[in-house]
Design a protein around this motif. Structure first.
Motif, PDB file in Angstrom:
ATOM      1  N   ILE A 160      -4.656   0.977   2.632  1.00  9.32           N
ATOM      2  CA  ILE A 160      -5.163   2.322   2.078  1.00  9.32           C
ATOM      3  C   ILE A 160      -5.922   2.060   0.746  1.00  9.32           C
ATOM      4  CG2 ILE A 160      -4.245   4.493   0.834  1.00  9.32           C
ATOM      5  CD1 ILE A 160      -1.748   4.310   2.511  1.00  9.32           C
ATOM      6  N   LEU A 161      -5.761   1.183  -0.025  1.00 17.81           N
ATOM      7  CA  LEU A 161      -6.396   0.705  -1.288  1.00 17.81           C
ATOM      8  C   LEU A 161      -7.959   0.561  -0.957  1.00 17.81           C
ATOM      9  CD1 LEU A 161      -6.404   0.093  -4.295  1.00 17.81           C
ATOM     10  CD2 LEU A 161      -5.730  -2.100  -3.806  1.00 17.81           C
ATOM     11  N   ALA A 162      -8.036  -0.158   0.102  1.00 21.84           N
ATOM     12  CA  ALA A 162      -9.497  -0.565   0.635  1.00 21.84           C
ATOM     13  C   ALA A 162     -10.313   0.612   0.940  1.00 21.84           C
ATOM     14  CB  ALA A 162      -9.732  -1.595   1.701  1.00 21.84           C
ATOM     15  N   ASN A 163      -9.574   1.540   1.565  1.00 17.90           N
ATOM     16  CA  ASN A 163     -10.213   2.899   1.963  1.00 17.90           C
ATOM     17  C   ASN A 163     -10.180   3.704   0.790  1.00 17.90           C
ATOM     18  OD1 ASN A 163     -10.435   3.311   5.168  1.00 17.90           O
ATOM     19  ND2 ASN A 163      -8.368   2.254   4.641  1.00 17.90           N
ATOM     20  N   LEU A 164      -9.527   3.834  -0.302  1.00 18.86           N
ATOM     21  CA  LEU A 164      -9.563   4.335  -1.521  1.00 18.86           C
ATOM     22  C   LEU A 164     -10.982   3.804  -2.116  1.00 18.86           C
ATOM     23  CD1 LEU A 164      -6.370   4.927  -3.200  1.00 18.86           C
ATOM     24  CD2 LEU A 164      -7.778   6.624  -1.905  1.00 18.86           C
TER      25      LEU A 164
END
Length: 518
Positions: free
Chosen positions: A413-417
């Motif tokens: 999720i962090l990478a997509n954020l």
């Protein structure tokens, strides 16, 4: 006197004789008593021995009787077991006989079934031959009637099946997209809009100044120096080309690195202000400016981490953040862009209930590779990930840096954020600039990719290339196939074009009915 002695001697003799007689009497009596005692002892011993013998005989008889009874009982038990075993064997033998009879019956049935199967197989073979002949005859008649060969008919059938399958797939894609959008689109819009509302950034990117204003035209000659020694010394010390032309009271600095241009600019301004311009003084001023610039880079990086609220970053990464202050991308200051991404990541992470500090850290460091990508070959995302790994950042931070341009597939999720925040920062109005020729070329390429598909009539790139609207022929493209066409166009754009942010593809199918009243 003698008579007295004779009387005493006689008395002694008499006493002695009497003593001897008494002693013998006593001795004989003791002997007699001892014999009697011995005889009584012997008699008692004999009686006791006879009693013991009688008792032993009785005990032996009891033992023999008990053993006889035990043997009889064991014999009866063994006899009973043997009888039971005999009954069990007899029963088992009866069951085996019954099973043997059943097996014999089944064998007879199997033999009968084999005979029937052989007959049926023979009958089926005859039917198969008959059907083959009829199918060949039917196929021949179909070929005569339709005028198509077997391969042509098969190809036609496959095309029809493919068309129906694509139609069904398009329906399924549409239903899945609508279902997913109902849940995800609303939440995504809320998070992104809230992030943009809460972050107020500048709309104009900072320009890197490469021109130095001179106090007078005479200063150009002093900068050049005798036989050009001053300008050569300045260029050698800074790695920057000085362009001195007819532009009044202006010297232009030219170099690939904005940091080197900044060092040359400050050194030249100090030399002009000092007035002493010669090779030794030039080298001294350049070294001094470079030392001050290292300190300034550290201060800029530390101020950026303080403003974002991220702490514990390695000093080398802080220095690289400072160098980003002198880097631009499409005229957007990279350090300012990194801070914007950090703030946007933090806002979205807070809305989603994630670690806000970690999201800000990933956003701030996502473009760290741009500080050195002209010195090391490779994509800046991969270079940045290697730098973060080298200086002790967590696996989540490293992965989000490497994946923000999909050089590595985003798996968290962090990478997509980070990816979403990077697109938001670069795509907002006025954030970035590009040359007119490149802009027009990109729009023409975008429209050309869309018009290359069968059934497309026209394609229009709008909103500065952020969206393309595709008009299709309603006779060639059905309603359901528009979703497939939209997916195909988007995939082709992703594979063949380089562009900031994202491009929205809208496929429009219009059905017109025209009639004439006469």
């Amino acid at each position: 006197m003698l008579p007295q002695i004779a009387m005493v001697g006689g008395a002694l003799i008499l006493g002695l004789a009497v003593g001897i007689i008494l002693f013998k009497y006593i001795t004989d009596k003791k002997v007699s008593d001892s014999k009697g005692l011995a005889e009584r002892i012997v008699e008692e011993a004999r009686k006791e021995s006879e009693a013991l013998k009688k008792e032993s005989r009785l005990q032996a008889q009891d033992e023999i009787f008990n053993q006889k009874k035990e043997l009889e009982r064991e014999f009866k038990d063994r006899e009973s077991q043997l009888k039971n075993e005999e009954k069990r064997l007899h029963s088992k033998e009866e069951r085996l006989d019954a099973k043997r009879e059943k097996v014999a019956d089944k064998e007879a049935q199997v033999v009968e079934l084999e005979k029937q199967l052989i007959k049926q197989e023979k009958h089926l073979s005859e039917l198969e031959e008959d059907l083959t002949l009829k199918a060949d005859e039917h196929e021949r008649k179909l070929q005569e009637i339709s005028g198509l060969t077997v391969e042509e008919a098969r190809e036609s059938l496959l095309k029809e099946i493919e068309s129906r399958t694509r139609h069904e797939a398009a329906k399924m894609i549409r239903n899945i997209e609508m279902e997913a959008k109902e849940n995800a689109s609303k939440k995504a819009r809320e998070v992104l809009s809230l992030a943009l509302q809460r972050y107020a950034g500048d709309y104009a990117g900072e320009q890197t100044v490469t021109a130095v204003t001179l106090p007078s035209e005479d200063m150009k000659g002093r900068i050049i120096g005798r036989e050009g020694r001053n300008i050569r010394a300045l260029e050698a010390a800074t790695g920057v080309d000085l362009i001195i032309d007819d532009t009044p009271e202006t010297v232009v600095l030219s170099a690939f690195s904005p940091l080197k241009r900044e060092v040359a600019k400050q050194a030249l301004e100090r030399l002009i202000h000092d007035g002493r311009i010669h090779p030794a003084r030039i080298e001294e001023i350049v070294r001094k400016v470079e030392g001050e610039m290292d300190t300034k880079l550290k201060e800029i990086g530390e101020q950026a981490t303080f403003d974002v609220g991220v702490h514990g970053i390695h000093p080398e990464l802080i220095n690289l953040l400072g160098r980003l202050h002198y880097r631009t991308s499409f005229s957007q200051n990279v350090l300012q862009h990194s801070m914007e991404v950090a703030f946007l990541c933090g806002v979205m992470a807070a809305e989603l209930g994630l670690n806000e500090k970690e999201a800000k850290r990933a956003g701030l460091l996502h473009d760290i590779g741009k500080a050195v990508d002209h010195e090391i070959e490779g994509p800046h995302a991969i270079i940045g990930a290697d730098l973060a790994k080298k200086h002790g950042e967590s696996k989540e931070i490293i992965h989000s840096i490497a994946a923000h341009h999909e050089d590595t597939p985003p798996m968290s999720i962090l990478a997509n954020l980070v990816q979403a925040a990077d697109s938001l920062s670069g795509a907002r109005p006025g954030a970035r600039k590009e040359l007119l020729e490149n802009y027009v070329k990109r729009l023409e390429e975008l429209e050309g990719l869309a018009t290359g598909f069968d059934g497309v009539q026209k394609a229009y790139a709008i909103q500065a290339g952020r969206e393309i609207r595709v008009m299709v022929d309603s006779e060639k493209v059905g309603d359901e196939n528009t979703y497939v066409l939209c997916k195909d166009i988007a995939e082709k754009i992703e594979n063949n074009m380089t562009y900031p942010g994202q491009i929205r593809v809208t496929v429009i199918r219009e059905k017109r009915a025209v009639g004439y009243a006469k």
